[in-house]
Design a protein around this motif. Structure first.
Motif, PDB file in Angstrom:
ATOM      1  N   GLU A 152       0.849  -1.192   0.000  1.00  0.00           N
ATOM      2  CA  GLU A 152       0.000   0.000   0.000  1.00  0.00           C
ATOM      3  C   GLU A 152       0.885   1.244   0.000  1.00  0.00           C
ATOM      4  O   GLU A 152       1.795   1.367   0.819  1.00  0.00           O
ATOM      5  CB  GLU A 152      -0.921  -0.002   1.227  1.00  0.00           C
ATOM      6  N   ASN A 154       0.825   5.653  -0.157  1.00  0.00           N
ATOM      7  CA  ASN A 154      -0.025   6.810   0.045  1.00  0.00           C
ATOM      8  C   ASN A 154       0.802   8.082  -0.089  1.00  0.00           C
ATOM      9  O   ASN A 154       1.880   8.176   0.503  1.00  0.00           O
ATOM     10  CB  ASN A 154      -0.682   6.747   1.433  1.00  0.00           C
ATOM     11  N   THR A 165      -4.242   6.844  -2.456  1.00  0.00           N
ATOM     12  CA  THR A 165      -3.752   5.552  -1.979  1.00  0.00           C
ATOM     13  C   THR A 165      -3.846   4.519  -3.089  1.00  0.00           C
ATOM     14  O   THR A 165      -4.881   4.410  -3.759  1.00  0.00           O
ATOM     15  CB  THR A 165      -4.566   5.070  -0.757  1.00  0.00           C
ATOM     16  N   LYS A 167      -3.154   0.303  -3.831  1.00  0.00           N
ATOM     17  CA  LYS A 167      -2.949  -0.997  -3.187  1.00  0.00           C
ATOM     18  C   LYS A 167      -2.747  -2.067  -4.240  1.00  0.00           C
ATOM     19  O   LYS A 167      -3.270  -1.973  -5.357  1.00  0.00           O
ATOM     20  CB  LYS A 167      -4.152  -1.379  -2.314  1.00  0.00           C
TER      21      LYS A 167
END
Length: 233
Positions: A152, A154, A165, A167
């Motif tokens: 992940e 960000n 974000t 993922k």
């Protein structure tokens, strides 16, 4: 629960061992805790590129034992052990205590979540494409034999005006199962566009299977030694 709880902290004391192993009174506890943090910060800052995912600290009455887990032990040991002696002297000056260093080599760095996260952060600082970096890391980690990985990111990815974000998941990451060995790593990439946070979860399988394989490896390692002795006789 799985998204809000740190996997290592969730398992410490149950299936994971403590990173600091010592006992102190209420009066001394705070000072020793701050001292542990100073030791870890000093080592990580001094050997930023040595691949140190974990630093374990043990204390006796008159000595501090530091276990350094590293993927590049040669950087810390130095030529003829000069660098490790210098580090030991610097830590003794920092804490005013007698120190002992033990270097533990990590043979498979792609199975360590902290090392994977730091590698991704370093590539982002060098202006690598975050999608390409993420895909490459997923492939490398899955090839090392793990059961799953989740990454992940960000921040201002790709230099965008607004942070977002991203993922990516391969395999399984069962965060709520305590018998699963979930390794977690966090790293920060300080890019020219701003700070990007990188989180990595790696599913290394069940603790029970790791203990069984460790016992089998130990027995396999002892067998050839016995055979050699019988030949000598």
């Amino acid at each position: 629960m799985g998204q809000k709880v740190r996997p290592t902290g969730f398992r410490v004391g149950i299936v994971e061992d403590w990173r600091s192993r010592w006992y102190a009174t209420k009066k001394e506890f705070g000072d020793l805790l701050i001292e542990d943090q100073k030791i870890r910060r000093f080592i990580k800052t001094k050997y930023e590129f040595a691949g140190i995912p974990r630093i374990e600290i043990e204390r006796t009455r008159d000595q501090v034992i530091v276990h350094l887990h590293t993927a590049r032990p040669g950087i810390i040991i130095g030529k003829k052990g000069q660098e490790v002696d210098r580090l030991k002297a610097e830590l003794e000056d920092l804490t005013g205590r007698r120190m002992e260093l033990k270097i533990v080599e990590i043979h498979q760095p792609h199975r360590s979540a902290v090392l994977v996260a730091e590698d991704i952060a370093q590539q982002l600082v060098k202006r690598g494409s975050f999608r390409r970096v993420m895909k490459r890391s997923l492939d490398q980690v899955m090839e090392s034999g793990v059961e799953g990985i989740k990454i992940e990111m960000n921040g201002r990815l790709g230099g965008a005006e607004m942070s977002r974000t991203e993922k990516a998941i391969r395999g399984s990451i069962p965060l709520s199962t305590l018998q699963k060995h979930i390794d977690y790593g966090l790293a920060i990439a300080k890019t020219t566009m701003g700070v990007i946070g990188v989180k990595v979860w790696i599913d290394l399988g069940e603790y029970r299977n790791e203990e069984e394989s460790y016992g089998a490896d130990a027995q396999a390692g002892q067998a050839p030694q016995r055979a050699k002795r019988s030949r000598k006789r």
